[in-house]
Write an enzyme that holds these catalytic residues in place. Sequence first.
Site, short mmCIF file in Angstrom:
data_model
loop_
_atom_site.label_atom_id
_atom_site.label_comp_id
_atom_site.label_asym_id
_atom_site.label_seq_id
_atom_site.Cartn_x
_atom_site.Cartn_y
_atom_site.Cartn_z
NE ARG A 39 36.25 10.69 -10.37
CZ ARG A 39 36.26 11.96 -10.73
NH1 ARG A 39 35.82 12.92 -9.92
NH2 ARG A 39 36.66 12.32 -11.94
CG ASP A 40 33.24 13.72 -12.49
OD1 ASP A 40 32.85 14.37 -11.51
OD2 ASP A 40 33.76 14.25 -13.49
CG HIS A 234 36.79 15.56 -17.26
ND1 HIS A 234 36.79 14.31 -16.68
CD2 HIS A 234 35.94 16.30 -16.52
CE1 HIS A 234 36.00 14.29 -15.64
NE2 HIS A 234 35.46 15.49 -15.51
CG HIS A 236 31.51 18.59 -15.91
ND1 HIS A 236 30.79 17.86 -15.01
CD2 HIS A 236 32.81 18.27 -15.71
CE1 HIS A 236 31.62 17.13 -14.28
NE2 HIS A 236 32.86 17.37 -14.68
CB CYS A 267 32.16 19.32 -9.77
SG CYS A 267 33.64 19.49 -8.74
CG ASN A 276 31.80 14.03 -16.66
OD1 ASN A 276 31.58 13.70 -15.51
ND2 ASN A 276 32.91 14.62 -17.05
#
Length: 331
Positions: A39-40, A234, A236, A267, A276
Amino acid sequence: MHTARCVSRTLRATKSIIHRRWLSAASADTVRIVEVGPRDGLQNEKGIIPVETKVELINRLSSAGLRTIEAGSFVSPKWVPQMAGTSEVLSRIKQLPGVHYPVLVPNQKGLDNLFASSASLTDEIAIFAAATDEFSTANLNVTVRESLERFAPVARAARDKGYRVRGYVSVVIACPYSGAVKPESVRNVAKELVEMGCYEVSLGDTVGMGIPHQVSAMLEEVQKDVPVQRLAGHFHDTYGTAIANVFAALASGVRTIDSSVGGLGGCPYSPGATGNVATEDVVYALQNSPYKLEGDIDLQKLVEIGWWINKELGRDNVSRAGRALRAKAKL
Ligand SMILES: CC(C)(COP(=O)([O-])OP(=O)([O-])OC[C@H]1O[C@@H](n2cnc3c(N)ncnc32)[C@H](O)[C@@H]1OP(=O)([O-])[O-])[C@@H](O)C(=O)NCCC(=O)NCCSC(=O)C[C@@](C)(O)CC(=O)[O-]
């Protein structure tokens, strides 16, 4: 005789206390990984990624032992085209027992779409707010307050149907539009997400600018309202501090870490942000440490997945452990 029985009983009781303490210490130090690569990691890619590739990525990740794998988003395809087709992805992956496949849901329409298509194919949604109005407007087209008002009925409806609901707070350290973020703002949003019924709130250093002491200070503030057991980190890796931030979060008591295989990601609403922290790097750093990884994660398989998916996407593999372990294997 009587004394011997007493001694034996005392020994058994002592052993049992030690065992219980050991068990609770073991579980207190167990780290859960939430794999966000599908997803990310993929949402920021420019080219269209075939559904087959997404399905294969998720299947490979589950077979490597990951237990929570974000499978996509029910967001507007006009806003994030890469996440179109999440419904098909959910229906085509090989669902393994005990593995959760959460999806992001931004509003009632997203939830309706999930219910209409693949409701039974996941048991978890994630709602995602931010700590600043500027980021919230760029990401969701509404202020933080408006987004929380919109998420409350979504969370309620999902929970009524038996879904687990996870929350995110973005830009917990710095916002690409408004700069440094006050930990109090993060605390307030995290608190509201928990009050809405989120079982966990993941705190996102979306821009990847954070450094360990800022992460610790932010977590100290958030814990005034939210128990640390309900927080996730979370991070990055834009400035190369993500793995250090993971360990700062662990030192603060956080036991759930989001990561992305091969360091995929960025993002769409955070210009310049990189992926990430790589799952391989987190697993490498935690193996043989006092922390215990949840499940039986196969690092070598993760390394291969990181190389495979980056090649599919035409990207460089930024996982340091992934690069090192591959080079070592080639010796
Ligand atoms: C929330 C909206 C939809 C508001 O966007 P909007 O334009 O204000 O929406 P709207 O309600 O005015 O609707 C506009 C159109 O979108 C449709 N629409 C409306 N909702 C949906 C939906 N759910 N699914 C599909 N279509 C939808 C709606 O039907 C309409 O269609 P039209 O009439 O024009 O044909 C939009 O802003 C959006 O989709 N945002 C999502 C952005 C996103 O996915 N960002 C990335 C995830 S967050 C993240 O990465 C951070 C995180 C979690 O990883 C943590 C961290 O690192 O910080």
